[in-house]
Design an enzyme around this catalytic site. Structure first.
Site, PDB file in Angstrom:
ATOM      1  N   LYS A  99      -2.976   5.148   1.313  1.00  0.00           N
ATOM      2  CA  LYS A  99      -1.424   5.336   0.821  1.00  0.00           C
ATOM      3  C   LYS A  99      -1.236   6.646   0.331  1.00  0.00           C
ATOM      4  O   LYS A  99      -1.991   7.530   0.001  1.00  0.00           O
ATOM      5  CB  LYS A  99      -1.479   4.343  -0.694  1.00  0.00           C
ATOM      6  CG  LYS A  99      -0.076   4.172  -1.115  1.00  0.00           C
ATOM      7  CD  LYS A  99      -0.099   3.096  -2.476  1.00  0.00           C
ATOM      8  CE  LYS A  99       1.176   3.039  -3.071  1.00  0.00           C
ATOM      9  NZ  LYS A  99       1.134   1.999  -4.195  1.00  0.00           N
ATOM     10  N   SER A 174       3.887  -1.901  -4.054  1.00  0.00           N
ATOM     11  CA  SER A 174       4.320  -0.692  -3.628  1.00  0.00           C
ATOM     12  C   SER A 174       3.572  -0.067  -2.413  1.00  0.00           C
ATOM     13  O   SER A 174       3.871   0.661  -1.542  1.00  0.00           O
ATOM     14  CB  SER A 174       4.417   0.381  -4.684  1.00  0.00           C
ATOM     15  OG  SER A 174       3.185   0.589  -5.189  1.00  0.00           O
ATOM     16  N   SER A 198       1.031  -3.771  -6.901  1.00  0.00           N
ATOM     17  CA  SER A 198       1.107  -3.104  -5.689  1.00  0.00           C
ATOM     18  C   SER A 198      -0.075  -3.286  -4.738  1.00  0.00           C
ATOM     19  O   SER A 198       0.101  -2.868  -3.604  1.00  0.00           O
ATOM     20  CB  SER A 198       1.427  -1.818  -6.143  1.00  0.00           C
ATOM     21  OG  SER A 198       2.827  -1.686  -6.752  1.00  0.00           O
TER      22      SER A 198
END
Length: 545
Positions: A99, A174, A198
């Site tokens: 990420k 997210s 997330s």
């Protein structure tokens, strides 16, 4: 002799031609290693195979922000190691994705924010370094909801990531770029972060497994922060074994003075053995699972009914496998109330970000404070979070409300652990989201149940539970996930339960959009990936707060 020339000579001597290209769809750590060590494939071919999938399919889902420019030379080094009999590391030549809020010294770390597009860490996040030390090839960085603040996975730099199972919907977030990418077999596994939902939201929305560990187990140093109290990191994978391997490696960092929450790790807490835990014999007979009634939306609708039906079917299967299902209907299990009463993000966000942005190890042009970032106009905040961000910019941990919330979290944590003891529970189970993952352009990622684990620091695994009915937009249905929450430091037990649950209901399916085999090409250079920021829905204006 150049490294590439040496590798070419080795492939000739060893007879490793391309022949039938190695198929990396749904590949696991085990299948990659079987292919490498049997001579069926090479590390370079594995990397080129994943890159081929990114090149073909990323324009359809917009999950990748950048590819690592060094992956071809890294792959060649791995092949030389194989030829020399010098193979080390549980993730040897396993392509992974990070990420884009994990610091990396060889790639910029942007958080998906235009104002951070040139931000260049000079040191790797300890968790990323541990994965690389275990032999992983960091293929690149994934899109996310900007600065990991919500669950729609839209950002000013990376644009809107689409769900590969239904491109009219978000991929959760997210960590939605990681979720979409791993579902589409862009890598073997990926990483995410989790402040409320997330890691679990994109796992649920993409038929994947994830784990948010006990607070303190994994160092959060070198991760773009939001909340000291609630931030966590962890892996996302297509199977439980790969999840356990990645967690074990990330946990090897241990105590890290850059994240003093790691001092919470008990002296007798095993940070290894997660793989052994899932491979040990076991069954669900006698396991007591608390079904949290307050984490369902019993409204009959096209968005909620599929979730209720899938979890009901899962519960029936668990009962048939011997598990005892205990109804848990305490009023304290209400995600909306927990979020409103105990969420600490807005009090900690500004201070945490200012500290991150002012570190000497962060180079390249970048703002030095959160206020400076939000004065730049090079950012995206969705309208439903305008109040939150504006409040965060003038709030701090010295606010009297913050102390009240922290005390409330202590009481909630005690009540949660008392529920486990009083009901003699092994874990709690409930849907990650009370409704299907929301459509592109929605106001927020509504209906998620992640806040309980986030504020109490409890470990929780997400497992695929099933799919909604097939439609024209979702030819294989929309994935639905279930959370399994345990007591602190019970990661081994939770992973074992996740493995047993996945054997009872093995529901994962590849997305129809990305299921076709892609023939890899011999690469002389790593292709450039340009995320599509032009696809940002008009309801999310850039630079507005």
């Amino acid at each position: 002799m150049r490294l590439r020339d040496a590798f070419s000579l080795l492939t000739f001597v060893l007879g490793r031609g391309r022949g039938g290209a190695f198929d990396v769809r749904e590949a696991s750590i085990e299948t990659i290693h079987n292919g490498l060590f049997s001579g069926i494939t090479t590390c370079r071919e594995v990397v080129e195979s994943f890159v081929a999938r990114v090149v073909l399919y990323n324009p359809s889902i917009n999950a990748i922000i950048t590819l690592n420019p060094n992956i071809l030379s890294l792959a060649d080094e791995k092949d030389l190691a194989i030829a020399a009999g010098n193979v080390t590391g549980a993730l040897f030549c396993v392509p992974i994705l990070l990420k884009d809020n994990y610091d990396t010294s060889d790639m910029r770390t942007t958080g998906g924010c235009l104002d951070l597009q040139n931000s260049q860490p000079t040191t790797d996040a300890p968790s990323a370094a541990a994965l690389e030390s275990a032999g992983a090839i960091i293929l690149g960085k994934t899109n996310l909801h900007e600065l990991a603040l919500e669950g729609l996975s839209v950002s000013s730099l990376g644009g809107q990531t689409l769900n590969p199972y239904d491109t009219t919907r978000t991929p959760g977030g997210s960590s939605g770029g990681t979720g979409a990418a791993i579902a589409a077999s862009f890598a073997v596994l990926g990483t995410g972060s989790d402040t409320v939902n997330s890691l679990r939201s994109p796992a649920s929305a993409n038929s994947l497994f994830s784990i948010r560990p006990t607070r303190g187990l994994l160092s959060r140093a070198g991760i773009i922060p939001i909340s000291y109290t609630q931030d966590a990191i962890g892996p996302i994978a297509r199977n439980v074994r790969d999840l356990a391997v990645a967690l074990e490696i990330m946990a090897s960092v241990g105590y890290d003075k850059s994240d003093n929450a790691t001092a919470l790790i008990p002296a007798n807490c095993p940070r290894t053995g997660y793989v052994a835990a899932i491979e040990s014999a076991g069954s669900l007979k006698g396991v007591r699972l608390g079904l949290v009634e307050g984490f369902f939306n019993q409204t009959n609708s096209n968005e909620t009914s599929p979730v209720n039906d899938v979890i009901s079917a899962m519960v029936s299967s668990l009962r048939l496998a011997g598990a005892t299902i205990v109804q848990v209907d305490s009023p304290m299990f209400n995600s909306t109330s927990i979020l409103n009463e105990y969420d600490t993000q807005r009090f900690e966000y500004r201070q945490e970000m200012d500290q991150y942005l002012q570190r000497p190890s962060l180079q390249g042009p970048h703002p030095s404070t959160l206020n400076e970032l939000y004065n730049s106009k090079d950012y995206l905040v969705i309208p439903s979070q305008y109040y939150y961000v504006n409040t965060a910019l003038v709030s701090s941990t010295s606010n009297s409300t913050y102390a009240i919330r922290k005390l409330g979290i202590e009481n909630l944590t005690l009540a949660l652990q008392s529920t486990f003891k009083d009901r003699k529970l092994d874990a709690l189970i409930y849907p990650e989201q009370t409704n299907l993952v929301v459509k592109i352009g929605s106001a927020s990622q509504s209906g998620r149940n992640g806040i309980l684990a986030a504020v109490t620091g409890s470990p929780v695994v997400t497992v695929p539970a099933g799919f909604s009915a097939k439609t024209a937009d979702a030819p294989k249905g929309i994935p639905i996930g279930m959370e399994i929450l345990g007591m602190p430091w019970s990661e081994s037990r939770l992973l074992n339960l996740a493995k047993l649950v996945s054997e009872v209901r093995n529901v994962r399916r590849m997305p129809a959009l990305t299921e076709r085999f892609v023939e890899p090409k011999v690469l002389e250079a790593v292709p450039s990936i340009v995320p599509n920021a032009a696809n940002i829905p008009a309801v999310y204006p850039v630079g507005t707060l």
